[in-house]
Design an enzyme around this catalytic site. Structure first.
Site, PDB file in Angstrom:
ATOM      1  N   SER A 162      -2.820 -37.534 -24.932  1.00 13.32           N
ATOM      2  CA  SER A 162      -1.554 -36.850 -24.603  1.00 13.32           C
ATOM      3  C   SER A 162      -1.405 -36.300 -23.930  1.00 13.32           C
ATOM      4  O   SER A 162      -2.105 -36.351 -22.018  1.00 13.32           O
ATOM      5  CB  SER A 162      -1.090 -35.213 -25.986  1.00 13.32           C
ATOM      6  OG  SER A 162      -0.147 -35.500 -25.912  1.00 13.32           O
TER       7      SER A 162
ATOM      8  N   HIS B 285       3.766 -40.884 -31.304  1.00 12.26           N
ATOM      9  CA  HIS B 285       3.102 -39.873 -30.303  1.00 12.26           C
ATOM     10  C   HIS B 285       2.097 -38.566 -31.249  1.00 12.26           C
ATOM     11  O   HIS B 285       0.349 -39.266 -30.839  1.00 12.26           O
ATOM     12  CB  HIS B 285       3.161 -39.380 -30.179  1.00 12.26           C
ATOM     13  CG  HIS B 285       3.262 -38.302 -28.709  1.00 12.26           C
ATOM     14  ND1 HIS B 285       1.851 -38.512 -27.553  1.00 12.26           N
ATOM     15  CD2 HIS B 285       2.392 -37.168 -28.940  1.00 12.26           C
ATOM     16  CE1 HIS B 285       1.942 -37.417 -27.116  1.00 12.26           C
ATOM     17  NE2 HIS B 285       1.493 -36.851 -27.885  1.00 12.26           N
TER      18      HIS B 285
END
Length: 700
Positions: free
Chosen positions: A559, A674
């Site tokens: 991320s 995610h």
């Protein structure tokens, strides 16, 4: 932001061999603009391109003779029944979401507190996601439960198809143990909700054209009554498309007081708050960088992320916990906790119980827990007795009792679950050791960054490690959004890496929250080069101490940490031999228009501000790639179902690497979103791929 939804190597191939392994749909080599088909998330041409890259990666990593053992070890750890069930107390019962080899999608189950504290609780399955997925032909991924307080007899269950942030919400009857027929149902959207009462929800969601921000989140909050159609819900607050997100929140204390707020997210780190009253909205006087964290004795506890001079009383420093009287905002706030220079407390680590406030406090990246109790003149403090030199996590707390649960862990300390009853804390569960740590030790060292700042880092290694530069070392960090990176126990890291002689390093670089808001601010926007310099300085320090060498040093991040890895890959390719870039941001010229990227302008900066645009263009990993540079072979992974960062960043980066003839490995999972893969088997698969990559790059 108060979102509910919202912690390794292939063999070198010559350019000719790699080109033959790849798809044939790429543009001519002279083009430097990534092809448009990569932006079509689930387009056929894009997925064919992804499959070709996946197949190549699998042939290299899964074809390695070590893969099967690594995968089997990772899967055994992931599916182990010795794992500690994460408890959430609802209506006096302990609920837990659980996945294992039998329950791929998972089950939501419950037991009594007395049974939960035994070695073998008597669990009752409440929702079987595997059966639900099969009956509805969906790939349901659990996204949690929002429950009516204080009754806790009804919950809204969040389900995501494939793991993306967008969820479907359904009403569930807790005593009856079933979904409510003709109950509240909210179709798939990025959304947030709060129970105003048993028959009324406050909902922020996609209400149709013109109701979602540029970041893809809702800015219109409506009141939805039982039996009412979505299109007739009453609007109670409307932000503007430039907001990040507008969302409802309800706080309830142990005395029955109820406070309903609307949070208007102005930027990622700034918000305004309004109280919902019978006569409309009433502005709550708080500084923009602050977060309400709980209600106790009708006092609203607030975490401050900037200095605040309230209308009455002294100036309050950033990083503090304070309380205000929402019914009398002219009264001076009361200090609950003011951190020292090496201390911090995060909003997610604070929870209200029936008569007090429980907070996790870190001192030099070592955790402890404190109970604060309101008095006539302020707040009293009681420190809970917990093990020293560990990380502490607040797992569950609520206004119905003073019971709570804390997680205690360390690099070599298997996860423990502690039950808190008022000011008393005791261990109730402990994870058996998942790897042999008898010859391992943990040190905390410091590196000096380019501007002289001391950057602490933890290093886990064999007790008999030789300081000869030969030790294969994995270095990781996050460095953004005020998120603290603290020690934690990982069976996969221990078994797959440490047990094979690897060294593991966690760096507490700027941009995180380890030392409060100032540590974060030091690495925000155009100051972000400090973050990158901090990380590189830790790498150089490891080499200078002869722990490792450039030949044996690998790095990993995901991320925002994936952005960090991309920058380190392009700025210091000579320092690393292995680079794992997970679900990353890599195209910083265009991130604002990709997935939820517009919401992160307050962290990274904007192309609309010349100085920030110049900085973003300079550090953007995609744009920093240059022909003729000797880069290490990276392993890039992402997810097709990632609707937060999105897979396009990773796709564009991989395309550009291929165009330059730079060998790389790429894996795009088709589910999981995610936050990670959607099931334990996929988690083990990814962990084994990374472990093989590291061994090939750093050990062979």
């Amino acid at each position: 932001m108060q979102f509910r939804h919202v912690l390794l190597m292939g063999l070198f191939l010559p350019a000719s061999a790699w080109a033959a392994a790849g798809p044939v749909t790429d543009p001519a080599p002279e083009s430097t603009t990534p092809p448009a088909f990569l932006d079509q998330i689930e387009g056929k041409q894009a997925l064919d391109w992804v499959r070709a890259l996946n197949d190549h990666t699998f042939s290299v990593l899964q074809g390695d003779p070590r893969y099967k053992q690594l995968h089997d070890e990772a899967l055994a750890i992931a599916q182990s029944h010795d794992r500690i069930p994460v408890p959430h107390v609802i209506d006096g019962q302990v609920y837990n979401f659980w996945q294992d080899a039998t329950h791929r999608h998972g089950i939501w189950r419950r037991t009594t507190p007395a049974s939960f504290h035994t070695a073998h609780p008597d669990w009752h399955t409440v929702i079987d996601l595997d059966a639900l997925s099969a009956s509805e032909h969906k790939n349901w991924v659990w996204k949690g439960a929002d429950c009516l307080e204080p009754e806790e007899t009804r919950c809204m269950i969040g389900l995501s198809d494939g793991g993306e942030d967008a969820v479907t919400e359904r009403e569930f009857d807790i005593p009856a143990g079933r979904f409510v027929q003709d109950g509240f149902t909210l179709p798939t959207s990025k959304q947030n909700l709060a129970w105003e009462n048993r028959d009324t929800l406050l909902v922020a969601r996609d209400w149709g054209p013109g109701t979602m921000t540029a970041s893809g989140y809702p800015f219109v909050v409506k009141r939805l009554k039982r039996g009412e159609a979505l299109e007739t819900a009453q609007e109670i607050e409307r932000g503007v498309p430039a907001d990040i997100s507008d969302n409802p929140e309800v706080f309830v204390d142990g005395e029955g007081h109820r406070l309903t707020l609307i949070q208007r997210g102005l930027t990622f780190f700034t918000s305004s708050y309004s109280i919902v009253t019978p006569n409309g909205l009433q502005k709550l006087d708080l500084p923009p960088k602050s977060t309400p964290v709980g209600l106790v004795a009708n006092r609203l506890a607030v975490k401050l992320d900037e200095d605040w001079q309230p209308p009455a009383g002294p100036k309050l420093p950033a990083g503090s916990l304070v309380s205000i009287d929402p019914a009398n905002q002219n009264a001076a706030p009361m200090m609950i906790f003011s951190p020292g220079p090496r201390q911090s407390v995060e909003s997610e680590s604070v929870g209200a119980t029936k008569t007090g406030l429980l907070a996790v406090v870190y001192d030099n990246v070592r955790g402890g827990a404190v109970r604060f109790t309101p008095t006539a003149t302020g707040w009293s403090r009681s420190d809970l007795k917990l093990p020293a030199n560990v990380a502490v996590t607040l797992i569950d707390a609520g206004p119905r009792s003073d019971d709570a649960y804390l997680g205690v862990t360390g690099f070599l300390t298997p996860n423990e679950l502690w039950h808190v009853d008022g000011t008393d804390a005791r261990e109730v569960k402990a994870l058996p050791a998942q790897f042999d740590a008898s010859n391992l030790v943990v040190e905390q060292q410091e590196a000096t960054s380019t501007d002289g700042t001391r950057i602490p880092y933890f290093i886990v290694h064999r007790r008999d490690m030789k300081l000869d530069g030969s030790n294969p070392t994995e270095l990781t960090a996050y460095g953004g959004f005020g998120v603290s990176n603290v020690p934690s126990y990982s069976g996969a890291i221990g078994k797959l890496w440490l047990s094979r002689g690897g060294v593991y390093v966690l760096a507490n670089i700027r941009g995180g929250g380890e030392f409060g808001p100032a540590w974060h601010e030091a690495g925000r926007k155009t100051h972000r080069q400090r973050v990158f310099d901090d990380f590189a300085s830790v790498g150089r320090d490891l080499i200078a101490r002869h722990v490792t060498s450039e030949r044996r040093l690998g790095i990993r991040g995901r991320s925002n940490g994936g952005l960090l890895m991309g920058v380190e890959f392009t700025q210091h390719p000579e320092l690393w031999r292995a680079v794992i870039i997970g679900v990353p941001l890599l195209d910083m010229r265009h991130f604002e228009t990709m997935a939820a990227g517009a919401s992160w302008v307050d962290e990274y900066g904007s192309q609309s501000v010349p100085a920030e645009a110049a900085f973003l263009d300079k550090i953007s990993p995609l744009d920093a790639l240059r022909p003729g540079v000797k880069y290490p072979e990276p392993f890039i992974f992402t997810s097709t179902k990632d609707d937060r960062v999105g897979p396009v960043h990773a796709r564009r980066f991989a395309w550009r690497l291929k165009q330059l003839g730079v060998p790389f490995l790429y894996y795009e999972d088709t589910e999981g979103g995610h936050s990670g893969t959607a099931n334990l088997a996929e988690i083990a698969h990814e962990q084994a791929l990374e472990a093989v990559y590291l061994l090939k790059r750093l050990v062979d």
